[in-house]
Enzyme design. Structure first.
Site, PDB file in Angstrom:
ATOM      1  N   ASN A 207      19.378 -35.985 -24.037  1.00 52.97           N
ATOM      2  CA  ASN A 207      19.027 -35.772 -25.432  1.00 52.97           C
ATOM      3  C   ASN A 207      20.146 -35.002 -26.146  1.00 52.97           C
ATOM      4  O   ASN A 207      21.170 -34.681 -25.552  1.00 52.97           O
ATOM      5  CB  ASN A 207      17.679 -35.042 -25.515  1.00 52.97           C
ATOM      6  CG  ASN A 207      16.873 -35.445 -26.725  1.00 52.97           C
ATOM      7  OD1 ASN A 207      17.415 -35.604 -27.813  1.00 52.97           O
ATOM      8  ND2 ASN A 207      15.574 -35.621 -26.542  1.00 52.97           N
TER       9      ASN A 207
ATOM     10  N   HIS B 225      34.562 -17.917 -13.575  1.00 50.29           N
ATOM     11  CA  HIS B 225      35.725 -17.039 -13.709  1.00 50.29           C
ATOM     12  C   HIS B 225      35.621 -15.899 -12.710  1.00 50.29           C
ATOM     13  O   HIS B 225      34.524 -15.478 -12.335  1.00 50.29           O
ATOM     14  CB  HIS B 225      35.807 -16.491 -15.135  1.00 50.29           C
ATOM     15  CG  HIS B 225      35.862 -17.569 -16.164  1.00 50.29           C
ATOM     16  ND1 HIS B 225      37.043 -18.169 -16.542  1.00 50.29           N
ATOM     17  CD2 HIS B 225      34.886 -18.193 -16.871  1.00 50.29           C
ATOM     18  CE1 HIS B 225      36.793 -19.105 -17.449  1.00 50.29           C
ATOM     19  NE2 HIS B 225      35.491 -19.136 -17.659  1.00 50.29           N
TER      20      HIS B 225
ATOM     21  N   GLY C 179      14.087 -29.086 -22.152  1.00 54.45           N
ATOM     22  CA  GLY C 179      15.054 -28.617 -23.145  1.00 54.45           C
ATOM     23  C   GLY C 179      15.551 -27.209 -22.875  1.00 54.45           C
ATOM     24  O   GLY C 179      14.866 -26.387 -22.259  1.00 54.45           O
TER      25      GLY C 179
ATOM     26  N   ALA D 118      11.444 -26.210 -19.297  1.00 50.50           N
ATOM     27  CA  ALA D 118      12.264 -25.869 -20.456  1.00 50.50           C
ATOM     28  C   ALA D 118      12.649 -24.396 -20.440  1.00 50.50           C
ATOM     29  O   ALA D 118      11.856 -23.539 -20.053  1.00 50.50           O
ATOM     30  CB  ALA D 118      11.519 -26.201 -21.742  1.00 50.50           C
TER      31      ALA D 118
ATOM     32  N   LYS E 179      12.951 -20.920 -10.329  1.00 51.20           N
ATOM     33  CA  LYS E 179      12.423 -20.938  -8.963  1.00 51.20           C
ATOM     34  C   LYS E 179      11.309 -21.981  -8.875  1.00 51.20           C
ATOM     35  O   LYS E 179      10.592 -22.211  -9.859  1.00 51.20           O
ATOM     36  CB  LYS E 179      11.840 -19.573  -8.597  1.00 51.20           C
ATOM     37  CG  LYS E 179      12.849 -18.466  -8.560  1.00 51.20           C
ATOM     38  CD  LYS E 179      12.192 -17.145  -8.227  1.00 51.20           C
ATOM     39  CE  LYS E 179      13.230 -16.035  -8.247  1.00 51.20           C
ATOM     40  NZ  LYS E 179      12.636 -14.726  -8.017  1.00 51.20           N
TER      41      LYS E 179
ATOM     42  N   ARG F 281       5.601 -24.861  -7.719  1.00 50.90           N
ATOM     43  CA  ARG F 281       4.623 -25.652  -6.971  1.00 50.90           C
ATOM     44  C   ARG F 281       5.256 -26.963  -6.535  1.00 50.90           C
ATOM     45  O   ARG F 281       6.256 -27.404  -7.098  1.00 50.90           O
ATOM     46  CB  ARG F 281       3.375 -25.912  -7.786  1.00 50.90           C
ATOM     47  CG  ARG F 281       3.524 -26.875  -8.951  1.00 50.90           C
ATOM     48  CD  ARG F 281       2.158 -27.125  -9.583  1.00 50.90           C
ATOM     49  NE  ARG F 281       2.230 -27.987 -10.725  1.00 50.90           N
ATOM     50  CZ  ARG F 281       2.091 -29.309 -10.684  1.00 50.90           C
ATOM     51  NH1 ARG F 281       1.912 -29.922  -9.538  1.00 50.90           N
ATOM     52  NH2 ARG F 281       2.139 -30.032 -11.788  1.00 50.90           N
TER      53      ARG F 281
END
Length: 196
Positions: A83, A113, A140, A158, A178, A181
């Site tokens: 998107n 870096h 998103g 998101a 993380k 489920r």
């Protein structure tokens, strides 16, 4: 060893190297062409992505605006959708499997870096690859950081920041991201979609 070879082997390299700078300019110009191309000029858009990417699978679509560093380090499987406002900093390889769907405002950042300020200020940097498996949905505003692998059949919620590998077959969310489920059967999942 050239600076480009150092980049490709994951070693410290000088990003201001002339060859690398020229390659970034080429990629940025192609991204600008892609982003300014008439939305329904599907043939031109497809050709630009084929020319820019290391590999473009069948049924690839990227909404404008799209930005990358080099392009040739991006490898995309079949049925790929990104998107608006996708950013891929492909100083190292970024590999996407088949059936990958990416929400708006997502970033995939291989560039990193040195922690040491003196080394960092000298202009040296390095990069670590990112791998995304098959059948992955990324919500998103997700950031995927250097060196991360996301397994197959994964949903990333998101707003997540993915700093460590995510195993296959899970819903994962958060900062840092993380697993929360395992993904169940089709029937179980269709009863209630995850809040992502």
């Amino acid at each position: 060893m050239t600076e480009k070879e150092k980049l490709l082997y994951g070693e410290l390299y000088n990003g201001d190297d002339r060859e690398l700078t020229d390659e970034r300019i080429r990629a940025k110009k192609m991204c600008a062409d892609y982003n300014s191309c008439p939305y329904n000029d599907f043939t031109k858009k497809s050709r630009l992505i084929e020319k820019l990417f290391g590999k473009k699978g069948e049924n690839t679509w990227i909404e404008p605006n799209f930005f990358c560093d080099y392009g040739y380090n991006i490898f995309v499987g079949d049925k790929f959708y990104a998107n608006h406002n996708c950013v891929i900093l492909d100083c190292a390889t970024v590999t996407f499997g088949d059936n990958v769907y990416i929400g708006p405002n997502c970033g995939f950042y291989t560039a990193t870096h040195p922690i040491d300020a003196e080394t960092r200020n000298s202009g040296l940097e390095y990069a670590e690859p990112i791998t995304v498996g098959d059948n992955v949905w990324i919500g998103g505003n997700v950031c995927v950081m250097p060196g991360v692998t996301i397994g197959d059949n994964v949903v990333i919620g998101a707003g997540s920041v993915v700093v460590k590998d995510i195993p296959s077959g899970v819903v994962a969310v958060g900062v840092p991201c993380k697993p929360v489920r395992k993904i169940g059967t089709k029937e179980e999942e269709n009863k209630k979609l995850p809040n992502t």
